[in-house]
Scaffold this motif. Structure first.
Motif, PDB file in Angstrom:
ATOM      1  N   HIS A  85      40.578 -13.238  54.623  1.00  0.00           N
ATOM      2  CA  HIS A  85      39.877 -13.379  53.330  1.00  0.00           C
ATOM      3  C   HIS A  85      40.083 -12.116  52.494  1.00  0.00           C
ATOM      4  O   HIS A  85      40.280 -12.193  51.279  1.00  0.00           O
ATOM      5  CB  HIS A  85      38.387 -13.610  53.590  1.00  0.00           C
ATOM      6  CG  HIS A  85      37.539 -13.612  52.351  1.00  0.00           C
ATOM      7  ND1 HIS A  85      37.588 -14.631  51.419  1.00  0.00           N
ATOM      8  CD2 HIS A  85      36.643 -12.708  51.874  1.00  0.00           C
ATOM      9  CE1 HIS A  85      36.748 -14.363  50.441  1.00  0.00           C
ATOM     10  NE2 HIS A  85      36.158 -13.211  50.685  1.00  0.00           N
ATOM     11  N   TYR A  86      40.083 -10.955  53.153  1.00  0.00           N
ATOM     12  CA  TYR A  86      40.245  -9.685  52.416  1.00  0.00           C
ATOM     13  C   TYR A  86      41.705  -9.262  52.338  1.00  0.00           C
ATOM     14  O   TYR A  86      42.050  -8.372  51.579  1.00  0.00           O
ATOM     15  CB  TYR A  86      39.378  -8.599  53.054  1.00  0.00           C
ATOM     16  CG  TYR A  86      37.911  -8.895  52.876  1.00  0.00           C
ATOM     17  CD1 TYR A  86      37.169  -9.486  53.903  1.00  0.00           C
ATOM     18  CD2 TYR A  86      37.275  -8.660  51.663  1.00  0.00           C
ATOM     19  CE1 TYR A  86      35.840  -9.804  53.723  1.00  0.00           C
ATOM     20  CE2 TYR A  86      35.948  -8.971  51.477  1.00  0.00           C
ATOM     21  CZ  TYR A  86      35.236  -9.551  52.512  1.00  0.00           C
ATOM     22  OH  TYR A  86      33.919  -9.877  52.322  1.00  0.00           O
ATOM     23  N   ILE A  94      43.671  -4.033  55.401  1.00  0.00           N
ATOM     24  CA  ILE A  94      42.604  -4.055  54.388  1.00  0.00           C
ATOM     25  C   ILE A  94      42.175  -2.602  54.119  1.00  0.00           C
ATOM     26  O   ILE A  94      42.287  -1.740  55.011  1.00  0.00           O
ATOM     27  CB  ILE A  94      41.399  -4.915  54.827  1.00  0.00           C
ATOM     28  CG1 ILE A  94      40.767  -4.415  56.132  1.00  0.00           C
ATOM     29  CG2 ILE A  94      41.812  -6.386  54.959  1.00  0.00           C
ATOM     30  CD1 ILE A  94      39.505  -5.197  56.530  1.00  0.00           C
ATOM     31  N   ASN A  95      41.700  -2.355  52.912  1.00  0.00           N
ATOM     32  CA  ASN A  95      41.316  -0.961  52.600  1.00  0.00           C
ATOM     33  C   ASN A  95      39.870  -0.717  53.020  1.00  0.00           C
ATOM     34  O   ASN A  95      39.168  -1.645  53.449  1.00  0.00           O
ATOM     35  CB  ASN A  95      41.533  -0.666  51.103  1.00  0.00           C
ATOM     36  CG  ASN A  95      40.625  -1.500  50.212  1.00  0.00           C
ATOM     37  OD1 ASN A  95      39.445  -1.712  50.520  1.00  0.00           O
ATOM     38  ND2 ASN A  95      41.168  -1.984  49.104  1.00  0.00           N
ATOM     39  N   ARG A 121      37.680   6.315  61.901  1.00  0.00           N
ATOM     40  CA  ARG A 121      38.132   6.043  63.284  1.00  0.00           C
ATOM     41  C   ARG A 121      39.256   5.021  63.300  1.00  0.00           C
ATOM     42  O   ARG A 121      40.159   5.106  64.135  1.00  0.00           O
ATOM     43  CB  ARG A 121      36.916   5.539  64.087  1.00  0.00           C
ATOM     44  CG  ARG A 121      37.205   4.893  65.422  1.00  0.00           C
ATOM     45  CD  ARG A 121      37.701   5.866  66.443  1.00  0.00           C
ATOM     46  NE  ARG A 121      37.900   5.239  67.745  1.00  0.00           N
ATOM     47  CZ  ARG A 121      38.879   4.393  68.039  1.00  0.00           C
ATOM     48  NH1 ARG A 121      39.758   4.040  67.080  1.00  0.00           N
ATOM     49  NH2 ARG A 121      39.015   3.887  69.252  1.00  0.00           N
ATOM     50  N   TYR A 122      39.262   4.054  62.387  1.00  0.00           N
ATOM     51  CA  TYR A 122      40.204   2.931  62.512  1.00  0.00           C
ATOM     52  C   TYR A 122      41.275   2.875  61.422  1.00  0.00           C
ATOM     53  O   TYR A 122      42.225   2.107  61.537  1.00  0.00           O
ATOM     54  CB  TYR A 122      39.427   1.604  62.549  1.00  0.00           C
ATOM     55  CG  TYR A 122      38.639   1.432  63.825  1.00  0.00           C
ATOM     56  CD1 TYR A 122      37.273   1.697  63.866  1.00  0.00           C
ATOM     57  CD2 TYR A 122      39.273   1.065  65.005  1.00  0.00           C
ATOM     58  CE1 TYR A 122      36.550   1.577  65.046  1.00  0.00           C
ATOM     59  CE2 TYR A 122      38.567   0.949  66.188  1.00  0.00           C
ATOM     60  CZ  TYR A 122      37.210   1.207  66.198  1.00  0.00           C
ATOM     61  OH  TYR A 122      36.501   1.102  67.382  1.00  0.00           O
ATOM     62  N   ALA A 123      41.117   3.724  60.371  1.00  0.00           N
ATOM     63  CA  ALA A 123      42.096   3.638  59.280  1.00  0.00           C
ATOM     64  C   ALA A 123      43.381   4.384  59.643  1.00  0.00           C
ATOM     65  O   ALA A 123      43.385   5.311  60.455  1.00  0.00           O
ATOM     66  CB  ALA A 123      41.496   4.236  58.010  1.00  0.00           C
ATOM     67  N   PHE A 131      45.223  -5.078  61.434  1.00  0.00           N
ATOM     68  CA  PHE A 131      44.509  -6.196  62.067  1.00  0.00           C
ATOM     69  C   PHE A 131      43.974  -5.843  63.453  1.00  0.00           C
ATOM     70  O   PHE A 131      42.809  -6.086  63.761  1.00  0.00           O
ATOM     71  CB  PHE A 131      45.442  -7.415  62.161  1.00  0.00           C
ATOM     72  CG  PHE A 131      44.815  -8.595  62.840  1.00  0.00           C
ATOM     73  CD1 PHE A 131      45.254  -9.006  64.095  1.00  0.00           C
ATOM     74  CD2 PHE A 131      43.769  -9.290  62.240  1.00  0.00           C
ATOM     75  CE1 PHE A 131      44.668 -10.100  64.734  1.00  0.00           C
ATOM     76  CE2 PHE A 131      43.182 -10.383  62.872  1.00  0.00           C
ATOM     77  CZ  PHE A 131      43.635 -10.781  64.114  1.00  0.00           C
ATOM     78  N   ASP A 132      44.826  -5.235  64.297  1.00  0.00           N
ATOM     79  CA  ASP A 132      44.361  -4.925  65.659  1.00  0.00           C
ATOM     80  C   ASP A 132      43.222  -3.897  65.636  1.00  0.00           C
ATOM     81  O   ASP A 132      42.268  -3.998  66.417  1.00  0.00           O
ATOM     82  CB  ASP A 132      45.521  -4.423  66.537  1.00  0.00           C
ATOM     83  CG  ASP A 132      46.155  -3.165  65.978  1.00  0.00           C
ATOM     84  OD1 ASP A 132      46.887  -3.284  64.976  1.00  0.00           O
ATOM     85  OD2 ASP A 132      45.896  -2.087  66.525  1.00  0.00           O
ATOM     86  N   SER A 133      43.281  -2.956  64.692  1.00  0.00           N
ATOM     87  CA  SER A 133      42.188  -1.961  64.571  1.00  0.00           C
ATOM     88  C   SER A 133      40.907  -2.654  64.134  1.00  0.00           C
ATOM     89  O   SER A 133      39.823  -2.358  64.624  1.00  0.00           O
ATOM     90  CB  SER A 133      42.565  -0.883  63.556  1.00  0.00           C
ATOM     91  OG  SER A 133      43.709  -0.190  63.981  1.00  0.00           O
TER      92      SER A 133
END
Ligand SMILES: O=C(O)/C(S)=C/c1c[nH]c2cc(Br)ccc12
Length: 168
Positions: A85-86, A94-95, A121-123, A131-133
């Motif tokens: 969706h994002y 996604i940002n 932590r995930y960017a 996606f996996d993050s």
């Protein structure tokens, strides 16, 4: 019919022991993601797959049986829908702003500080979340909230943890 199909997919992954190990999960998730050109991913790590299993592993085998795998599969499918969706521009990531809304859509209400922490932590370098993050983040959030609720017997939103109870 759909259930038969799901059961046979599970059978192919799990093999004779009818349980899916972290490594088998990693291989199947990465083979699916590699087919999705609309999903950026460096691939799920073994550690993330271990976290997914520990989240779903009701019988403590460290592996996923059919209903545990189905539960995880449905979660990932739901979360994948939120991510898409994002991921409107099909960039595959996604940002940080979209991440905040996506985490919200997944049912987690966090404060600004926590949103900033999980974004850092995930960017990746471009401050985007692959996606996996995204999936790994939601798995950890789900595990943390579930552990918190298990300790919060009276439901007052506060818990006491001894050093031995603080799980890794
Ligand atoms: O694109 C779709 O409609 C679906 S149902 C995608 C997925 C449904 N489950 C998934 C698991 C991983 Br990993 C990656 C993508 C999907």
């Amino acid at each position: 019919e759909e259930d038969q199909q799901f059961r046979s997919i599970f059978q192919q992954i799990a093999g004779d022991e009818m349980e899916i190990t972290a490594n088998e999960l990693k291989n199947v998730l990465n083979s699916i993601v590699s087919k999705h050109k609309d999903l950026n991913s460096e691939g799920f790590s073994l550690d993330s797959c271990r976290s997914m299993i520990s989240l779903m592993d009701m019988d403590g085998t460290g592996r996923l049986n059919l209903q545990e795998f189905r539960h995880l599969w449905n979660k990932i499918k739901q979360w994948q829908g939120i991510f898409q969706h994002y991921n409107s521009d099909q960039a595959g990531s996604i940002n940080s702003y979209e991440m905040r809304n996506a985490v919200n859509d997944a049912g987690f209400r966090l404060n600004n500080q926590l949103y900033d922490i999980i974004t850092m932590r995930y960017a990746n370098e471009g401050m985007n979340i692959d996606f996996d993050s995204f999936i790994s983040c939601l798995v950890r959030l789900e595990a943390m909230f579930r552990a918190f609720q298990a300790f919060d017997q009276d439901g007052d939103g506060t818990i006491r943890l001894s050093v031995l109870e603080v799980s890794c």
